[in-house]
Design an enzyme around this catalytic site. Structure first.
Site, PDB file in Angstrom:
ATOM      1  CB  SER A 307      53.639  59.743  80.058  1.00 38.60           C
ATOM      2  OG  SER A 307      53.405  59.380  81.630  1.00 38.60           O
ATOM      3  N   GLY A 344      48.619  56.755  80.943  1.00 41.56           N
ATOM      4  CA  GLY A 344      48.782  58.306  81.177  1.00 41.56           C
ATOM      5  C   GLY A 344      48.218  58.893  81.867  1.00 41.56           C
ATOM      6  CD  GLU A 393      48.972  48.452  79.903  1.00 40.10           C
ATOM      7  OE1 GLU A 393      50.036  49.228  79.195  1.00 40.10           O
ATOM      8  OE2 GLU A 393      48.395  47.726  79.202  1.00 40.10           O
ATOM      9  N   GLY A 395      51.046  52.971  85.391  1.00 43.01           N
ATOM     10  CA  GLY A 395      52.412  53.052  86.346  1.00 43.01           C
ATOM     11  C   GLY A 395      52.760  54.472  87.224  1.00 43.01           C
ATOM     12  NE  ARG A 396      54.559  59.855  84.439  1.00 44.34           N
ATOM     13  CZ  ARG A 396      55.932  60.712  83.670  1.00 44.34           C
ATOM     14  NH1 ARG A 396      56.754  60.619  84.666  1.00 44.34           N
ATOM     15  NH2 ARG A 396      56.274  60.077  82.608  1.00 44.34           N
ATOM     16  CE1 TYR A 460      79.567 104.527  79.067  1.00 48.91           C
ATOM     17  CE2 TYR A 460      77.834 105.622  80.412  1.00 48.91           C
ATOM     18  CZ  TYR A 460      78.119 105.819  79.190  1.00 48.91           C
ATOM     19  OH  TYR A 460      77.887 106.513  78.227  1.00 48.91           O
ATOM     20  CB  ALA A 461      80.068  98.456  85.422  1.00 51.43           C
ATOM     21  CB  CYS A 548      84.080  64.936  85.450  1.00 56.85           C
ATOM     22  SG  CYS A 548      85.207  64.237  87.123  1.00 56.85           S
ATOM     23  CG  ASP A 549      78.068  65.698  80.977  1.00 56.86           C
ATOM     24  OD1 ASP A 549      78.114  66.675  81.332  1.00 56.86           O
ATOM     25  OD2 ASP A 549      78.693  64.488  81.540  1.00 56.86           O
TER      26      ASP A 549
END
Length: 720
Positions: A307, A344, A393, A395-396, A460-461, A548-549
Site C-alpha cells: 500500500s 498501492g 484493487e 481501496g484506500r 540553575y532553575a 483509561c490508557d
C-alpha cells in the site's frame, strides 16, 4: 517578551521574617537586553489580521484537501462533493451538517450524539469516476489495445452502503469487488448481483474448501469470479471442488515479485512477502494445470507490492517485472487475459506530495495510470503479446476521502502565565527550607538573571527544581515549598521565552475505536478544527481521548508537528450554544472503521450520509444511524444487558424498600437510560440533544415516564 524580574520579587519577604543561614542572598535586578528567539508559534503572538485562507495554509488544507475540502468565507470547512467540478452553490458547509445531525429532533435536527462520521457518497462517485477517467485517458493516449476495469477491496471499509454505492457508481465501468474472507465473499456476491455482469469478483486471501466452493457457486450464479491462488495447495482444492460442482473455474495466480517496497506498507512485497508464489511454484502450478487440461483456466496474474506506493519509479519497476511474468506465462500456453496490479495507489495525507514518506506520495491519479499502462504496454509489445485487461484493487484511494470523523473538545488543561503573587504562600519562605546546594542554585540563578544569561538561568532553575523534588521525596520539604519552586521555574522559562505551553484538549472520542492506525502504526491523518477558521488559533495543543490508557492521545500531526494550532474553548463563536468546539479527522475512510475495537467498551460513532442537493443548504441527509449503545457494546462482549438491568433493578428495590416506589421507579429508569445511551460523554453543548433522545425502561401499555416498574414489565424502548 517580559523581562525576567521574578527573582527580585522572590527575594521579598514579610517584615521581620528571618532567613536561616546566609541571609545575604543578592537581590537580583531585572534583565536588560533582548531575550533570544523563542519557539512560540508566530500565530500565537502575532496580532495581525487573520483570514480563512491563512487557516487553509496553516493546516495544509490546500495540500491534502484538494479537490474535496476547503475553507469557506464563514471560516468553516467546506466540502466539494464533485471535486474540482463542484459549483459554488453545490459546496456543503460541514458545520451545517454537524448542526443538523446533532441538534434535538424538537428543533428539526436528528438528535445524534458525538462522535459522528459524515459520509459523502458523491465523493465516492467522484473517486470511482476519476480513477476510471485517469486510466481511460492513459489507455487512449498511449494506444493501448485493451481496457481498464477496477475492483474495490471490501476490507478497506465493509459498510453496506459504501460497498453498494461503489457497485452502483462503478456499474457503467464494469467496476467489481475483491474479497479476502468468506464473509467478504458473501457480501460481495450479494452486492454484485445488482452490478455489471462483467464486473470482476476477485477472490484473494487464504482459502479452504468451503471458501473455494463458495467462489465456484458464485460462478454458477453467473458472477465473473476469479479464484486467485495464493498458496500451492489451494490449486488442488480448486480442481477437486470444480469437478464436484461441475464448474469450469477462472483461476488467477499471485506472483511474489522481487520488487520490494521499502516503506512501512511494503511488508507484503519482495521474495519474503506474506502472499504469492515464487517463479518455481508458478511453473509447478502451470504444469499441474496442463496435466489436468485446465491451463486455459489460468486467466489472471495478480501481484501486490504494498500500500501507499511512494513513487512512480517503484511502481514502474514492479509493474514491469509482473508484465514480464505475464508474457512468459502466455508463452507457456496459459489463457491469460487480465493483469491485476493489486493495491498501492496512495493518497497524500499531509499535502507534501513527497515520495520519501509513508503518509504521502509523489504522484497523482493521472501519473499513476500513465505509469501502469506504459509499463505493461512496453513489456507486451517487446514480446508480441496482446495487451491484457488492466485491473487494480485501489481501496484506500477510493474511500479515504469520502468520510469525515467529527468529534468535540470538551475541556482543556488550564494554561496561564504564572505571576509571583500566584505561585503560592511557599514562595515567601522558599529560601528557608533549601539545602546548601539548592541555596547555591538559587544564588547562581539570581546572578545569571542580573547578567542576562538566559540559558544559564534555565540550567540553575532546573537544578534547583530537581534538588527540591529530592528533598520532597525525603520528607524535608513541604508541598507548599515544592509548588513554589515549580511555579518559580515555570515563570523563569516563560519569562525568557524558552517555554511554550502546549495544552491538552480532552476530546469526546476513543482513539482505539476511531483512529486505531495512529495507535498501532503511527499513521497520521489531517486533524483540523472544522469551524472558527476565520479566527487566529491562539494556543497549541495535543488531543487526549476518553480511554483509561496512556496511549490514548494524539501528539503527532502532519507536517512533523508535535502539537496542533487550536482556538480557545468557548466564546461567542465557539459553536452552537457558545461552547462546542469541533474537530475533524479527514482521509480516514479506509480501514479505520474496520480496525476499530471496543477498548474501554467505547463503541463506534454515529453515522450520517449526506448527498449534495439543490436545497437551501446544498445537502440532504439520506441516512442517520445512532452509534452503538452501552447495551450494544456489552452484548458484543457476551454480556446480557437485559439480565444485568434486572439484577440492578432488583438491588434498587431492595435498597429502597417499599416506602418510596416512585423513587425506585425513577432509579430503574435512570439505569435503563444508561444501557440505552452511547458510551461517550454527554457534553453541555449536546445536553439538549441527549435529553431529547433518552430511552427509558417502561411498561408497554403505559409509556408515561413516572409509571412504576412492575414485575410483568419487559425490556422495551420508549422515547421520553
Amino acid at each position: 517578551m517580559p523581562a525576567l524580574a521574578c527573582c527580585v520579587d522572590a527575594a521579598v519577604f514579610p517584615p521581620g521574617y528571618a532567613i536561616a543561614g546566609d541571609s545575604s542572598l543578592p537581590a537580583p535586578e531585572a534583565f536588560s537586553g533582548v531575550p533570544p528567539a523563542t519557539n512560540i508559534t508566530p500565530s500565537v503572538l502575532d496580532h495581525s489580521p487573520w483570514s480563512p485562507s491563512l487557516s487553509a495554509s496553516l493546516y495544509k488544507i490546500d495540500g491534502w484537501g484538494v479537490p474535496y475540502f476547503s475553507v469557506n468565507s464563514s471560516g468553516n470547512i467546506s466540502v466539494r462533493p464533485h471535486g474540482a467540478e463542484t459549483l459554488h452553490h453545490q459546496e456543503i458547509d460541514l458545520m451545517k451538517v454537524v448542526k443538523k445531525a446533532s441538534e434535538p429532533k424538537s428543533s428539526g435536527g436528528l438528535g445524534l450524539q458525538f462522535p459522528l462520521i459524515v459520509r459523502f457518497p458523491d465523493v465516492l462517485r467522484h473517486r470511482v469516476e476519476s480513477l476510471q477517467a485517469a486510466f481511460d485517458f492513459a489507455i487512449h493516449s498511449q494506444g493501448y489495445d485493451s481496457h481498464y476495469q477496477g475492483v474495490y477491496p471490501v476490507k478497506c471499509n465493509q459498510d453496506r452502503f459504501v460497498v453498494e454505492d461503489i457497485v452502483e457508481f462503478g456499474s457503467p465501468f464494469r467496476f467489481g469487488l475483491e474479497a479476502g474472507s468468506k464473509p467478504e465473499l458473501l457480501l460481495a456476491m450479494s452486492c454484485l448481483c445488482k452490478g455489471n455482469p462483467e464486473a470482476f469478483l476477485i477472490c484473494n486471501g487464504y482459502k479452504d474448501s468451503e471458501y473455494i466452493s463458495l467462489a465456484l457457486i458464485a460462478r454458477k450464479l453467473h458472477l465473473n469470479t476469479v479464484i486467485v491462488i495464493e498458496q500451492e495447495e489451494e490449486l488442488d482444492l480448486v480442481i477437486e471442488n470444480s469437478r464436484k460442482l461441475s464448474v469450469r473455474p477462472v483461476i488467477g495466480v499471485r506472483a511474489k515479485l522481487r520488487t520490494k517496497h521499502s516503506g512501512h506498507f511494503g511488508a507484503t512485497s519482495g521474495e519474503r512477502g506474506k502472499f504469492g508464489l515464487t517463479t518455481t511454484q508458478i511453473l509447478r502450478l502451470v504444469s499441474k494445470l496442463e496435466q489436468v487440461g485446465m491451463l486455459d483456466c489460468l486467466q489472471l496474474l495478480h501481484f501486490h507490492i504494498g500500500s501507499q506506493i511512494p513513487s512512480t519509479l517503484l511502481l514502474a519497476d514492479g509493474v514491469g517485472e509482473a508484465a514480464q511474468i505475464y508474457c512468459e506465462l502466455v508463452r507457456l500456453g496459459a489463457g491469460l487475459q487480465v493483469i491485476d496490479i493489486g493495491g498501492g495507489l496512495g493518497i497524500d495525507y499531509d499535502g507534501s506530495r513527497s515520495s520519501d514518506s509513508d503518509i504521502s506520495v509523489g504522484y497523482g491519479l493521472e501519473e499513476y495510470a500513465a505509469t501502469v499502462v506504459q509499463s505493461i504496454r512496453y513489456a507486451c509489445d517487446r514480446k508480441f503479446v496482446n495487451h491484457p485487461v488492466i485491473c487494480s484493487e485501489s481501496g484506500r484511494a477510493i474511500v479515504s476521502h469520502h468520510s469525515v470523523l467529527i468529534f468535540e473538545a470538551v475541556s482543556a488543561t488550564a494554561s496561564s502565565t504564572p505571576t509571583i503573587s500566584s505561585l503560592g504562600p511557599g514562595l515567601q519562605y522558599l529560601v528557608d527550607g533549601l539545602t546548601d546546594e539548592a541555596r547555591m542554585d538559587y544564588r547562581n540563578l539570581t546572578a545569571a538573571a542580573v547578567r542576562g544569561e538566559y540559558e544559564t538561568c534555565l540550567l540553575y532553575a532546573d537544578q534547583l527544581k530537581q534538588r527540591c523534588i529530592q528533598q520532597f521525596k525525603e520528607g524535608s520539604v513541604g508541598l507548599e515549598h515544592l509548588a513554589s519552586v515549580d511555579g518559580l521555574c515555570d515563570f523563569v522559562a516563560k519569562a525568557i521565552g524558552m517555554s511554550e505551553s502546549v495544552r491538552t484538549y480532552h476530546v469526546n472520542l476513543s482513539l482505539f475505536t476511531s483512529i486505531p492506525d495512529f495507535w498501532a502504526i503511527e499513521q497520521l491523518f489531517p486533524i483540523v478544527p472544522i469551524h472558527r477558521l476565520d479566527q487566529r488559533p491562539g494556543v497549541r495543543g495535543i488531543l487526549s481521548d476518553l480511554t483509561c490508557d496512556s496511549d490514548g492521545k494524539v501528539d503527532k500531526f502532519i507536517g512533523g508537528e508535535s502539537s496542533l494550532p487550536l482556538h480557545e474553548l468557548g466564546g461567542e463563536e465557539g459553536g452552537h450554544g457558545g461552547g462546542g468546539y469541533y474537530l475533524g479527522m479527514f482521509l480516514g475512510g479506509a480501514y479505520e472503521e474496520a480496525l476499530g475495537g471496543l477498548h474501554n467498551l467505547f463503541g463506534g460513532p454515529s453515522v450520517v450520509r449526506v448527498s449534495q442537493s439543490d436545497g437551501p443548504h446544498s445537502f440532504a441527509v439520506t441516512r442517520a444511524v445512532p452509534g452503538p449503545s452501552c447495551g450494544d457494546v456489552l452484548r458484543a462482549m457476551q454480556h446480557e444487558p437485559e439480565l444485568m438491568f434486572e439484577a440492578l433493578k432488583h438491588r434498587a428495590e431492595e435498597c429502597g424498600g417499599h416506602e418510596d416506589e416512585m423513587a425506585c421507579a425513577e432509579l430503574a429508569r435512570g439505569l435503563a437510560r444508561s444501557f440505552h445511551n452511547m458510551p461517550y460523554l454527554i457534553t453541555a453543548a449536546s445536553c439538549a440533544t441527549a435529553n431529547n433522545n433518552f430511552y427509558y425502561y417502561c411498561n408497554d401499555d403505559n409509556n408515561n415516564n413516572s409509571a412504576a416498574v412492575g414485575e410483568e414489565e419487559q425490556w422495551s424502548y420508549c422515547c421520553a
